[in-house]
Design a protein around this motif. Structure first.
Motif, short mmCIF file in Angstrom:
data_model
loop_
_atom_site.label_atom_id
_atom_site.label_comp_id
_atom_site.label_asym_id
_atom_site.label_seq_id
_atom_site.Cartn_x
_atom_site.Cartn_y
_atom_site.Cartn_z
N VAL A 130 0.86 -1.18 0.00
CA VAL A 130 0.00 0.00 0.00
C VAL A 130 0.90 1.23 0.00
N SER A 131 0.63 2.15 -0.90
CA SER A 131 1.44 3.36 -0.96
C SER A 131 0.63 4.48 -0.31
N VAL A 132 1.15 5.01 0.78
CA VAL A 132 0.40 5.96 1.61
C VAL A 132 1.15 7.28 1.72
N THR A 133 0.43 8.39 1.64
CA THR A 133 1.08 9.69 1.86
C THR A 133 1.00 10.03 3.34
N SER A 134 1.63 11.15 3.70
CA SER A 134 1.67 11.50 5.12
C SER A 134 0.29 11.84 5.67
N LYS A 135 -0.63 12.19 4.76
CA LYS A 135 -1.98 12.52 5.25
C LYS A 135 -2.87 11.28 5.32
N GLY A 136 -2.32 10.15 4.96
CA GLY A 136 -3.11 8.93 5.00
C GLY A 136 -3.85 8.63 3.71
N VAL A 137 -3.50 9.32 2.65
CA VAL A 137 -4.15 9.07 1.36
C VAL A 137 -3.44 7.93 0.66
N VAL A 138 -4.23 6.99 0.16
CA VAL A 138 -3.63 5.84 -0.52
C VAL A 138 -3.48 6.18 -2.00
N THR A 139 -2.25 6.09 -2.52
CA THR A 139 -2.08 6.43 -3.94
C THR A 139 -1.99 5.19 -4.82
N CYS A 140 -1.62 4.06 -4.23
CA CYS A 140 -1.46 2.89 -5.08
C CYS A 140 -1.55 1.65 -4.20
N MET A 141 -2.07 0.58 -4.76
CA MET A 141 -2.21 -0.63 -3.96
C MET A 141 -1.96 -1.82 -4.88
N ARG A 142 -1.27 -2.82 -4.35
CA ARG A 142 -1.00 -3.96 -5.20
C ARG A 142 -0.86 -5.21 -4.36
N LYS A 143 -1.38 -6.29 -4.86
CA LYS A 143 -1.24 -7.55 -4.15
C LYS A 143 -0.11 -8.34 -4.81
N VAL A 144 0.79 -8.86 -4.00
CA VAL A 144 1.88 -9.66 -4.55
C VAL A 144 1.90 -11.01 -3.86
N GLY A 145 2.51 -11.95 -4.51
CA GLY A 145 2.67 -13.27 -3.89
C GLY A 145 1.84 -14.32 -4.58
N LYS A 146 2.20 -15.60 -4.29
CA LYS A 146 1.51 -16.68 -4.97
C LYS A 146 0.19 -17.06 -4.32
N GLY A 147 -0.02 -16.63 -3.08
CA GLY A 147 -1.26 -17.01 -2.42
C GLY A 147 -2.39 -16.06 -2.77
N SER A 148 -3.53 -16.24 -2.11
CA SER A 148 -4.67 -15.37 -2.40
C SER A 148 -5.14 -14.69 -1.12
N LEU A 149 -5.82 -13.57 -1.30
CA LEU A 149 -6.33 -12.81 -0.17
C LEU A 149 -7.83 -12.69 -0.31
N ASP A 150 -8.55 -12.80 0.81
CA ASP A 150 -9.99 -12.56 0.65
C ASP A 150 -10.28 -11.07 0.89
N PRO A 151 -11.38 -10.58 0.33
CA PRO A 151 -11.63 -9.13 0.33
C PRO A 151 -11.67 -8.50 1.71
N GLU A 152 -12.17 -9.26 2.71
CA GLU A 152 -12.21 -8.72 4.08
C GLU A 152 -10.82 -8.34 4.55
N GLU A 212 -8.95 -4.74 5.79
CA GLU A 212 -8.26 -4.64 7.09
C GLU A 212 -6.82 -4.21 6.90
N MET A 213 -6.16 -4.87 5.95
CA MET A 213 -4.75 -4.57 5.73
C MET A 213 -4.57 -3.14 5.26
N MET A 214 -5.52 -2.68 4.46
CA MET A 214 -5.39 -1.31 3.97
C MET A 214 -5.51 -0.32 5.12
N GLU A 215 -6.43 -0.60 6.04
CA GLU A 215 -6.57 0.30 7.21
C GLU A 215 -5.30 0.31 8.03
N THR A 216 -4.76 -0.89 8.27
CA THR A 216 -3.50 -0.97 9.03
C THR A 216 -2.41 -0.21 8.29
N GLY A 217 -2.39 -0.40 6.96
CA GLY A 217 -1.37 0.26 6.16
C GLY A 217 -1.44 1.77 6.29
#
Lengths: 257, 302
Positions: free
Chosen positions: A194-216, A220-225
């Protein structure tokens, strides 16, 4: 016109990873170039990532090119928006001259969490960059001449307030972790960048890796990010300003220290 | 040459040095934990980093393995921001390949490759900032890195560049002096025996002057040796004092009574086993002569 390469504004910034020893060196060189056709009033940034063989022997020769290209492309994406860096300050004369900032990343030691460390180093290096002030003089025939200011300390600084940093969240089991070491990354099947600016704005997001992620978990991860990103920016800002305030006599962080 | 005067009437060079004076050298060993051996050196404004992996099994084609000695593999890379004008590719171009071959030739002369048959030693050199004398800085950094990795060597390899201006031989050329276009000599020396590991000269030089330039480079290399020796002893003293315990991956915590230099053995140990991977056998089977004192023998580091 003959190509004028002025590279006085090279700045090298070393960021030592606290854990797991990720060592990155970023150098920014400013050179004169022609603006891109679709953006005649702006300069631009070029990224290059060199995964050096000192990190691991597999990177010898062209071995490190794949990872290097992947990281460079990610950097291009996170900077590919209007607000990250004010590119209009890099323009010298529209359609003719502009500053091109070559951001070169050298990966010396790989201890996990590469993307985060590199984005932090890039932000710090851009903060540290000093571009000489130039004036365009036009004489009677209409030919333009570029004049450098006499004072070597007369330079423009970039505003890096909106430069984003990457936070990588690795999913391990049902939870996720930030700032993973090599061993933790090995346990993780999927990660979210997750690419985050100092104000908490997300500019870019990408999933990497061979496994899968469910939308929930993605939400959550984006909020933590976002949360972690804001804290990261605040501490980077304080470190960088503190270092700047020490002035030219400051102790340079390097291999000899 | 009009314009820049490389040697003033009073005998001072562009940066204020005397003809035979070296630039300030600072070096540090063991800068990376992950690599087997690493070192960083600054010679004036030239900064070079060397990393050594090995000896380990041959990577890639097994056919390349040499039955009686180790394969030395060198890569020279200079960062894109290292020179005044930005370099496009850090390595892979002709000059980098040539430098890699030269480094390989230099270190094959110094490393006791017969002690590690069918294995490979990787030396990766990275130039972070280039201000003249890059080959010399790389060789010096690589020497320290090989020592840090505990790979046995015949002797230190010390290198320096030299030039010739107005009838005077200059030692340790900076970028300005190299770019001026005069003759340049690069020399890599094994100081104890005085043997030359590599000698390279560019541009024209009258043979009458060669001896003087060679002597200037050799003297500078010997001065570099004094400095490198001090760095190695200091590094060893730091480790002995327990300030920096370097543990290899998977290696059990060292008993302070047998604290080895970075869990490896140092210049003179010629153990038949791959260094750093097994505990010290307490003797040096590979050498025909008794271990030399480099501030204490391998097994007696108590």
């Amino acid at each position: 016109m003959a190509s004028v390469t002025l590279s006085e504004a090279e700045k090298v910034y070393i960021v030592h990873g606290v854990q797991g020893h990720t060592d990155i060196l970023v150098g920014v060189k400013a050179e004169m170039g022609t603006p891109k056709l679709e953006k005649p009033n702006e300069g631009y940034l070029e990224f290059f990532v060199d995964c050096s063989a000192s990190a691991t022997p597999e990177f010898e020769g062209r071995g490190g090119d794949d990872l290097g290209t992947e990281i460079a492309n990610t950097l291009y994406r996170i900077f590919n928006n209007k607000s990250s860096v004010d590119l209009k300050t890099l323009c010298i004369s529209p359609r003719e001259h502009c500053w091109v900032l070559y951001v070169d990343v050298l990966l010396l030691e790989c201890g996990g969490n590469l993307f985060d460390a590199i984005s932090i180093a890039v932000k710090a290096a851009l903060f540290n960059t000093r571009i000489p002030r130039v004036r365009v003089l036009e004489d009677e025939e209409g030919s333009k001449d570029i004049e450098l200011s006499d004072d070597p300390y007369d330079c423009i600084r970039l505003s890096v307030e909106n430069v984003p940093c990457i936070v990588t969240l690795c999913k391990i089991g049902y939870r996720h972790v930030v700032d993973a070491t090599l061993q933790e990354e090995a346990c993780s099947l999927a990660s979210l960048l997750v690419s985050v600016t100092s104000k908490g704005v997300v500019t870019c997001m990408r999933k990497v890796g061979k496994g899968s992620l469910d939308p929930e978990s993605i939400f959550e991860m984006m909020e933590t990010g976002k949360r972690v990103g804001k804290v990261l920016h605040a501490s980077l800002q304080s470190v960088v300003h503190k270092e700047e305030s020490l002035g030219p006599k400051r102790q340079k962080v390097g291999f000899l220290g | 040459m009009a314009g820049l005067e490389l040697l003033s009437d009073q005998g001072y060079r562009v940066d204020g040095r005397r003809a035979g004076e070296l630039r300030k050298i600072q070096a540090r060993m063991g800068v990376f934990a992950q690599a087997d051996g690493s070192a960083y050196i600054e010679q004036g404004n030239t900064k070079a980093l060397a990393v050594v992996y090995g000896p380990h099994e041959i990577r890639g084609s097994r056919a390349r393995a040499l039955p009686d000695r180790a394969l030395v593999n060198c890569q020279y890379s200079s960062a894109t921001f290292s020179t005044g004008e930005r370099k496009r590719r850090p390595h892979g171009d002709r000059k980098s390949c040539e430098m890699g071959l030269q480094l390989r030739q230099t270190f094959e002369a110094a490393i006791l490759t017969q002690l590690h048959p069918r294995s490979q030693i990787d030396i990766y050199v990275q130039v972070l900032q280039a201000d003249g004398g890059t080959y010399a800085a790389c060789v010096n950094a690589a020497t320290l890195a090989v020592l840090d990795a505990g790979i046995p060597m015949r002797d230190f390899v010390c290198a320096c560049s030299a030039g010739f201006v107005d009838g005077t031989a200059l030692a340790d050329l900076s970028h300005v002096e190299e770019a001026a276009g005069g003759p340049q000599l690069a020399l890599a020396l094994l100081p104890a025996s005085g043997q030359i590991a590599l000698l390279e000269m560019d541009a024209r030089l009258h043979e009458d002057h060669l001896e003087r330039v060679l002597e200037a480079a050799a003297q500078a290399a010997r001065d570099v040796h004094t400095l490198l020796d001090r760095v190695v002893r200091q590094h060893r003293a730091e480790l002995r004092g327990g300030h920096r315990l370097v543990l290899g991956a998977g290696f059990p915590a060292a008993d302070p009574a047998h604290l080895h230099v970075g869990e490896r053995h140092g210049l003179h140990h010629g153990g038949g086993a791959v260094c750093g991977r097994r505990p010290c056998p307490g003797f040096c089977p590979g050498l025909r002569r008794p271990p030399q004192e480099v501030g204490g023998s391998a097994s007696g580091l108590a």
